[in-house]
Design a protein around this motif. Sequence first.
Motif, PDB file in Angstrom:
ATOM      1  N   TYR A  33      11.186  44.599 -56.513  1.00 47.41           N
ATOM      2  CA  TYR A  33       9.991  44.162 -56.190  1.00 47.41           C
ATOM      3  C   TYR A  33       9.871  42.996 -55.357  1.00 47.41           C
ATOM      4  O   TYR A  33       9.004  42.699 -54.723  1.00 47.41           O
ATOM      5  CB  TYR A  33       9.333  43.786 -57.824  1.00 47.41           C
ATOM      6  N   LYS A  58       0.879  38.803 -57.281  1.00 45.74           N
ATOM      7  CA  LYS A  58      -0.125  39.282 -58.026  1.00 45.74           C
ATOM      8  C   LYS A  58      -0.156  40.921 -57.895  1.00 45.74           C
ATOM      9  O   LYS A  58      -0.410  41.587 -58.875  1.00 45.74           O
ATOM     10  CB  LYS A  58      -1.535  38.712 -57.732  1.00 45.74           C
ATOM     11  N   GLN A  59      -0.392  41.134 -56.745  1.00 49.45           N
ATOM     12  CA  GLN A  59      -0.432  42.738 -56.490  1.00 49.45           C
ATOM     13  C   GLN A  59       0.699  43.582 -56.895  1.00 49.45           C
ATOM     14  O   GLN A  59       0.507  44.355 -57.525  1.00 49.45           O
ATOM     15  CB  GLN A  59      -0.656  42.859 -55.113  1.00 49.45           C
ATOM     16  N   ALA A  61       2.622  42.510 -59.325  1.00 53.69           N
ATOM     17  CA  ALA A  61       2.654  42.573 -60.939  1.00 53.69           C
ATOM     18  C   ALA A  61       1.506  43.754 -61.305  1.00 53.69           C
ATOM     19  O   ALA A  61       1.675  44.003 -62.829  1.00 53.69           O
ATOM     20  CB  ALA A  61       2.161  41.217 -61.229  1.00 53.69           C
ATOM     21  N   GLU A  62       0.688  44.433 -60.568  1.00 50.58           N
ATOM     22  CA  GLU A  62      -0.304  45.164 -61.159  1.00 50.58           C
ATOM     23  C   GLU A  62       0.428  46.586 -61.543  1.00 50.58           C
ATOM     24  O   GLU A  62      -0.196  47.562 -62.029  1.00 50.58           O
ATOM     25  CB  GLU A  62      -1.372  45.249 -60.067  1.00 50.58           C
ATOM     26  N   ASP A  63       1.596  46.887 -60.771  1.00 47.65           N
ATOM     27  CA  ASP A  63       2.020  47.999 -61.149  1.00 47.65           C
ATOM     28  C   ASP A  63       2.742  48.236 -62.352  1.00 47.65           C
ATOM     29  O   ASP A  63       3.449  47.074 -62.810  1.00 47.65           O
ATOM     30  CB  ASP A  63       3.436  48.226 -60.033  1.00 47.65           C
ATOM     31  N   PRO A  64       2.475  49.165 -63.097  1.00 41.68           N
ATOM     32  CA  PRO A  64       2.943  49.145 -64.581  1.00 41.68           C
ATOM     33  C   PRO A  64       4.433  49.060 -64.876  1.00 41.68           C
ATOM     34  O   PRO A  64       4.747  48.606 -65.930  1.00 41.68           O
ATOM     35  CB  PRO A  64       2.520  50.487 -65.065  1.00 41.68           C
ATOM     36  N   PHE A  66       6.424  46.993 -63.359  1.00 40.88           N
ATOM     37  CA  PHE A  66       6.741  45.639 -63.082  1.00 40.88           C
ATOM     38  C   PHE A  66       7.066  45.033 -64.397  1.00 40.88           C
ATOM     39  O   PHE A  66       7.713  44.019 -64.461  1.00 40.88           O
ATOM     40  CB  PHE A  66       5.571  44.928 -62.360  1.00 40.88           C
TER      41      PHE A  66
END
Length: 168
Positions: A33, A58-59, A61-64, A66
């Motif tokens: 990441y 932030k973008q 962190a939106e991936d499940p 993550f």
Amino acid sequence: MTKNTSIPNTDKSTNKNATPKRALTPRRRAREYALQGVYQWLVMRRAGSLPNAALIAKQLAEDPAFARCKLDLFQGIFEGVVERADELDSLIAPALDRPSNELSPVEHAALLIGTYELAIDLSVPYKVAINEAVELAKTFGGTDGHKYVNGVLDLLAQSLRSAETKAG
């Protein structure tokens, strides 16, 4: 009794057991990441934009998936690389055969991460820092990009971690 006359499948493209995939550790996932974030940051910067590191994080962190990364490692690497990119580039430059802006953004990101761990995060053994950056380049980079990353980081380790490299 019937004799089995079928021919075993030796085609690795269809043989699911050819190369077993290892599950990503939380540390490897954090580095992946971080690479994606640094890549995005570099691409935006090269295009003349002012990248927003907080928005990129932030973008990501939106991936499940993550949620399964080691968050403090991700933050340390991503924020550390972004904050010190110019300093890290100046450390990398003598080991390069061309300007860093001519590198693939993936290899550049892997080199920045590897250099950050070699120069700044001394808790990471130099061999681990190099290996992790090479693995990132293998996963996300071009065909032989990982070889370039390995060569550059090997040179840097000799100057940044000379006592450690001499000890083996």
